[in-house]
Design a protein around this motif. Structure first.
Motif, PDB file in Angstrom:
ATOM      1  N   GLU A   1       4.042   2.178  13.299  1.00 18.01           N
ATOM      2  CA  GLU A   1       3.000   2.402  11.832  1.00 18.01           C
ATOM      3  C   GLU A   1       3.443   3.807  11.599  1.00 18.01           C
ATOM      4  O   GLU A   1       3.219   3.841  10.049  1.00 18.01           O
ATOM      5  CB  GLU A   1       1.754   2.000  12.520  1.00 18.01           C
ATOM      6  N   GLU A   2       3.299   4.618  12.471  1.00 22.87           N
ATOM      7  CA  GLU A   2       3.165   6.137  11.815  1.00 22.87           C
ATOM      8  C   GLU A   2       4.727   6.326  11.152  1.00 22.87           C
ATOM      9  O   GLU A   2       4.688   7.154  10.209  1.00 22.87           O
ATOM     10  CB  GLU A   2       3.318   7.151  13.093  1.00 22.87           C
ATOM     11  N   ALA A   3       5.917   5.780  11.789  1.00 31.78           N
ATOM     12  CA  ALA A   3       6.952   5.795  10.980  1.00 31.78           C
ATOM     13  C   ALA A   3       6.950   5.133   9.227  1.00 31.78           C
ATOM     14  O   ALA A   3       7.455   5.608   8.483  1.00 31.78           O
ATOM     15  CB  ALA A   3       8.079   5.101  11.668  1.00 31.78           C
ATOM     16  N   TYR A   4       6.259   3.849   9.520  1.00 25.88           N
ATOM     17  CA  TYR A   4       6.444   3.153   8.135  1.00 25.88           C
ATOM     18  C   TYR A   4       4.859   2.978   7.853  1.00 25.88           C
ATOM     19  O   TYR A   4       4.450   1.753   7.951  1.00 25.88           O
ATOM     20  CB  TYR A   4       7.291   1.888   8.248  1.00 25.88           C
ATOM     21  N   PRO A   5       4.234   3.784   7.296  1.00 25.67           N
ATOM     22  CA  PRO A   5       2.594   3.775   6.951  1.00 25.67           C
ATOM     23  C   PRO A   5       2.378   2.919   5.781  1.00 25.67           C
ATOM     24  O   PRO A   5       1.159   2.549   5.460  1.00 25.67           O
ATOM     25  CB  PRO A   5       1.955   5.147   7.111  1.00 25.67           C
ATOM     26  N   GLY A   6       3.451   2.582   4.953  1.00 19.62           N
ATOM     27  CA  GLY A   6       3.183   2.074   3.690  1.00 19.62           C
ATOM     28  C   GLY A   6       3.526   2.723   2.634  1.00 19.62           C
ATOM     29  O   GLY A   6       2.767   2.977   1.573  1.00 19.62           O
ATOM     30  N   ASN A   7       4.705   3.626   2.639  1.00 22.90           N
ATOM     31  CA  ASN A   7       5.190   4.149   1.398  1.00 22.90           C
ATOM     32  C   ASN A   7       6.350   3.419   0.873  1.00 22.90           C
ATOM     33  O   ASN A   7       6.465   2.334   1.211  1.00 22.90           O
ATOM     34  CB  ASN A   7       5.504   5.669   2.054  1.00 22.90           C
ATOM     35  N   ALA A   8       7.198   4.498   0.141  1.00 26.81           N
ATOM     36  CA  ALA A   8       8.333   3.665  -0.346  1.00 26.81           C
ATOM     37  C   ALA A   8       9.379   3.268   0.587  1.00 26.81           C
ATOM     38  O   ALA A   8       9.866   2.298   0.175  1.00 26.81           O
ATOM     39  CB  ALA A   8       8.961   4.719  -1.431  1.00 26.81           C
ATOM     40  N   ASP A   9       9.306   3.547   1.733  1.00 26.68           N
ATOM     41  CA  ASP A   9      10.145   3.159   2.566  1.00 26.68           C
ATOM     42  C   ASP A   9       9.901   1.849   3.438  1.00 26.68           C
ATOM     43  O   ASP A   9      10.569   0.910   3.982  1.00 26.68           O
ATOM     44  CB  ASP A   9      10.308   4.093   4.151  1.00 26.68           C
ATOM     45  N   GLY A  10       8.668   1.391   3.219  1.00 30.91           N
ATOM     46  CA  GLY A  10       8.091  -0.084   3.524  1.00 30.91           C
ATOM     47  C   GLY A  10       6.816   0.162   4.466  1.00 30.91           C
ATOM     48  O   GLY A  10       6.451   1.143   4.793  1.00 30.91           O
ATOM     49  N   THR A  11       6.400  -1.273   5.042  1.00 31.92           N
ATOM     50  CA  THR A  11       4.959  -1.171   5.670  1.00 31.92           C
ATOM     51  C   THR A  11       5.575  -1.898   6.888  1.00 31.92           C
ATOM     52  O   THR A  11       5.841  -2.924   7.016  1.00 31.92           O
ATOM     53  CB  THR A  11       3.925  -1.780   4.942  1.00 31.92           C
ATOM     54  N   TYR A  12       5.156  -1.259   8.164  1.00 26.59           N
ATOM     55  CA  TYR A  12       5.256  -1.968   9.422  1.00 26.59           C
ATOM     56  C   TYR A  12       4.174  -3.042   9.693  1.00 26.59           C
ATOM     57  O   TYR A  12       2.989  -2.374   9.596  1.00 26.59           O
ATOM     58  CB  TYR A  12       5.531  -1.046  10.580  1.00 26.59           C
ATOM     59  N   GLN A  13       4.554  -4.047   9.936  1.00 30.45           N
ATOM     60  CA  GLN A  13       3.547  -5.092  10.178  1.00 30.45           C
ATOM     61  C   GLN A  13       3.661  -5.785  11.725  1.00 30.45           C
ATOM     62  O   GLN A  13       4.566  -6.362  11.951  1.00 30.45           O
ATOM     63  CB  GLN A  13       3.373  -6.116   9.318  1.00 30.45           C
ATOM     64  N   ALA A  14       2.802  -5.368  12.526  1.00 30.00           N
ATOM     65  CA  ALA A  14       2.838  -5.527  14.175  1.00 30.00           C
ATOM     66  C   ALA A  14       2.852  -6.888  14.331  1.00 30.00           C
ATOM     67  O   ALA A  14       3.612  -7.219  15.296  1.00 30.00           O
ATOM     68  CB  ALA A  14       1.819  -4.863  14.663  1.00 30.00           C
ATOM     69  N   GLU A  15       2.214  -7.723  13.606  1.00 34.22           N
ATOM     70  CA  GLU A  15       2.274  -9.177  13.684  1.00 34.22           C
ATOM     71  C   GLU A  15       3.577  -9.883  13.734  1.00 34.22           C
ATOM     72  O   GLU A  15       3.927 -10.842  14.764  1.00 34.22           O
ATOM     73  CB  GLU A  15       1.325  -9.939  13.294  1.00 34.22           C
TER      74      GLU A  15
END
Ligand code: 4AZ
Length: 276
Positions: free
Chosen positions: A200-214
């Protein structure tokens, strides 16, 4: 490098997703997607469940038409990334790719060893979201059955292999440098499952994308280097003898702080199996 997912499903693909089943008029093409950085060559006989997706019409014959990876989860079933079947990757709606095949038992794409099996049907995960890349999985039905020994079991909900720190391996014929050097032989890289907090820290929701743990997991090394890359998409992430993920997305390849993101198999296995 979110290029493969930049565009939402359109036209035929949207229709296919709604119907959940898309019969292919005939075999289809292959495209280019992810590869392995920081890995080493492996024998396909030691990992017979790794397969190449191919379309010579779309990607040319030099590397047997390889454009994505896949994994055998049933004698006539191969899982791959849903985005591998997108117009962006194929350059055409998938039902217009007439020579889509799965290549099994061929480590060296410059040879004719192993088998090429036509894909009879493509089912995109109905819960796949092309924008976020959540649920990035498609099931391919093969026209001929592979031997039982090719089948890799899938991890289920609560499988201990998902614990942060678990050693895993990712397989593919993708880019080995991040500069478009596609492998001719199958490669694998050892990576570690990372915690949801780190992802989540790596991909918090910027241009790179958003990590979704589910629906996702991420894996790599904190210092980067070992990773999946372009052309590896759809290929397996394996831990403790079970399939835990499929190569899905990430920011670049092998960059410190930008681990590879994978489709979480335990989250999608049920829906893909239910519709099998
Ligand atoms: C890709 O473009 C891709 N480093 C696949 C995996 C990763 C990055 C990009 C992960 O298909």
């Amino acid at each position: 490098m979110r290029r493969p997912f930049a565009r939402p499903w359109t036209g035929v693909l949207a229709t296919a997703a709604a119907a959940t089943v898309l019969p292919l008029a005939s075999p289809v093409p292959a495209a280019a997607d992810s590869v392995i950085v920081g890995g080493s060559p492996v024998q396909v006989s030691d990992s017979p469940w790794v397969v190449a997706l191919s379309s010579r019409d779309r990607f040319g014959g030099t590397r047997s038409g390889q454009f994505c990876g896949g994994v055998v989860t049933g004698r006539t079933t191969v899982l791959t990334a849903a985005h591998c079947m997108s117009d962006d990757v194929l350059g055409l709606p998938m039902n217009r790719v007439k020579d889509l095949t799965v290549i099994a038992g061929r480590g060296d794409l410059g040879t004719s060893e192993g088998r090429e099996i036509p894909v009879r049907e493509v089912r995109i995960n109905p819960e796949y979201d092309a924008y976020s890349n959540s649920g990035d999985v498609a099931a391919l039905t093969l026209a001929e059955a592979l031997p039982e020994g090719y089948v890799l079991p899938m991890a289920g909900e609560g499988d201990p292999a998902y614990k942060a720190g678990t050693e895993a391996a990712v397989y593919g014929w993708g880019d080995t440098t991040g500069a478009g050097d596609y492998a001719r032989t199958l490669h694998a890289a050892r990576v570690r499952v990372l915690s949801d907090a780190v992802c989540e820290e790596a991909y918090p929701g910027n241009a790179d994308g958003t990590y979704q743990a589910e629906t996702m997991l991420c894996a790599g090394e904190m210092e980067g280097r070992r990773d999946a890359c372009q052309g590896d998409s759809g290929g397996p992430l394996v831990a403790q003898g079970r399939l835990i993920g499929l190569v899905s997305w990430g920011s670049g390849c092998g960059r410190p702080g930008s681990p590879g993101v994978y489709t979480r198999i335990s989250a999608v296995a049920k829906v893909m199996r239910a519709r099998a």
